[in-house]
Scaffold this active site. Structure first.
Site, PDB file in Angstrom:
ATOM      1  N   LYS A 214       0.810  -1.212   0.000  1.00 32.77           N
ATOM      2  CA  LYS A 214       0.000   0.000   0.000  1.00 32.77           C
ATOM      3  C   LYS A 214       0.845   1.263   0.000  1.00 32.77           C
ATOM      4  O   LYS A 214       2.052   1.245   0.235  1.00 32.77           O
ATOM      5  CB  LYS A 214      -0.969  -0.019   1.187  1.00 32.77           C
ATOM      6  N   ARG A 248      -3.677 -10.027   4.963  1.00 32.72           N
ATOM      7  CA  ARG A 248      -4.094 -10.070   3.561  1.00 32.72           C
ATOM      8  C   ARG A 248      -2.946  -9.524   2.703  1.00 32.72           C
ATOM      9  O   ARG A 248      -2.619  -8.337   2.782  1.00 32.72           O
ATOM     10  CB  ARG A 248      -5.368  -9.233   3.375  1.00 32.72           C
TER      11      ARG A 248
END
Length: 268
Positions: A214, A248
């Site tokens: 991210k 995740r």
């Protein structure tokens, strides 16, 4: 926590949720796995590397993403879920915040619904989950970033989500929470929440951490998405030490090895 046919023992053990994007526009791997054969091949690779759950996503949720219709999302995800359940003995998660898509996914075999809006986007999602018996991952998110007391506001938002879930009849042992790193948060706020992830433990349900590749990592390290593996691994280890038990990720092998190492250390 039971997801599908598998019991997950979360007191001391961490688990990897492998990301399977069947979209043309995901920020990290858009278009790579949006045909059935490629999706199954990638799922097989992630399972062989240690993925405990496969998370199927049919709509990109990167910043500035384009909304697609329920029907298009169902057409992208349902056949993949059916094939995964047919080919592999692994729980399957569906990443959606839309109740119609969730319902179709559960009919196709999804064991868990991963809702990035924590039941707050679609007013019927909670009822669909309660009736289906599927597990639920409920993430922190909000439409504005007008925080007054940041960490307290995050916990208040998540309490609202928990209330919605429990009042709808979703059993507590079918719920996990996600702090929502990268959603409605600045770089500084993401880093602060990472440093205080222990606040997620107050509800007594498992916590999923989704930081893989991210922008928090890219901005901190000044690296493009494909070079953020080490940064992701660092957040996985940090998350485990603060109580997170599901992770995740795109890069299964590296994060699985890091989890095995930190579990061994923490067991002593």
């Amino acid at each position: 926590m039971k997801i599908g046919k598998r019991d997950f023992q979360t007191e001391h053990h961490g688990y990897i949720m492998g990301i399977l994007n069947v979209t043309p526009d995901s920020f990290s791997d858009g278009g790579k796995y949006n045909c059935l054969d490629a999706a199954l091949e990638h799922a097989q690779e992630m399972i062989s590397e240690g993925a405990d759950i496969i998370d199927v996503g049919g709509e990109s949720t990167r910043p500035g993403y384009t909304l697609i219709s329920d029907q298009e999302e169902i057409e992208r995800t349902a056949p993949v879920i059916e094939a995964l359940k047919r080919e592999f003995d692994v729980p399957v998660s569906l990443d959606t915040y839309k109740s119609a898509v969730a319902e179709a996914g559960i009919l196709a075999g999804a064991d868990l619904i991963n809702d990035i809006w924590g039941l707050k986007w679609d007013g019927t999602m909670a009822a669909v989950l309660a009736e289906s018996g599927a597990a639920a991952c409920l993430m922190h998110n909000r439409r504005d970033t007008d925080y007054k007391d940041y960490l307290e506001d995050v916990t208040d938002d998540l309490q609202e989500t928990m209330n919605l879930a429990l009042e709808a009849g979703i059993e507590r042992d079918r719920i996990m929470l996600d702090p929502g790193i990268g959603f409605a948060k600045s770089l500084e706020q993401n880093l602060k929440l990472m440093n205080h992830l222990e606040i997620m433990n107050q509800w007594g349900v498992p916590v999923l951490l989704g930081t893989s590749r991210k922008s928090m990592i890219g901005l901190t390290l000044d690296l493009p998405s494909e070079q953020r593996v080490e940064g992701t691994v660092a957040t996985t280890v940090c998350g485990y030490m603060k109580g997170c038990r599901f992770f995740r990720v795109h890069d299964v092998k590296e994060n699985k090895r890091a989890l095995k190492m930190i579990e061994a250390i923490c067991a002593m």
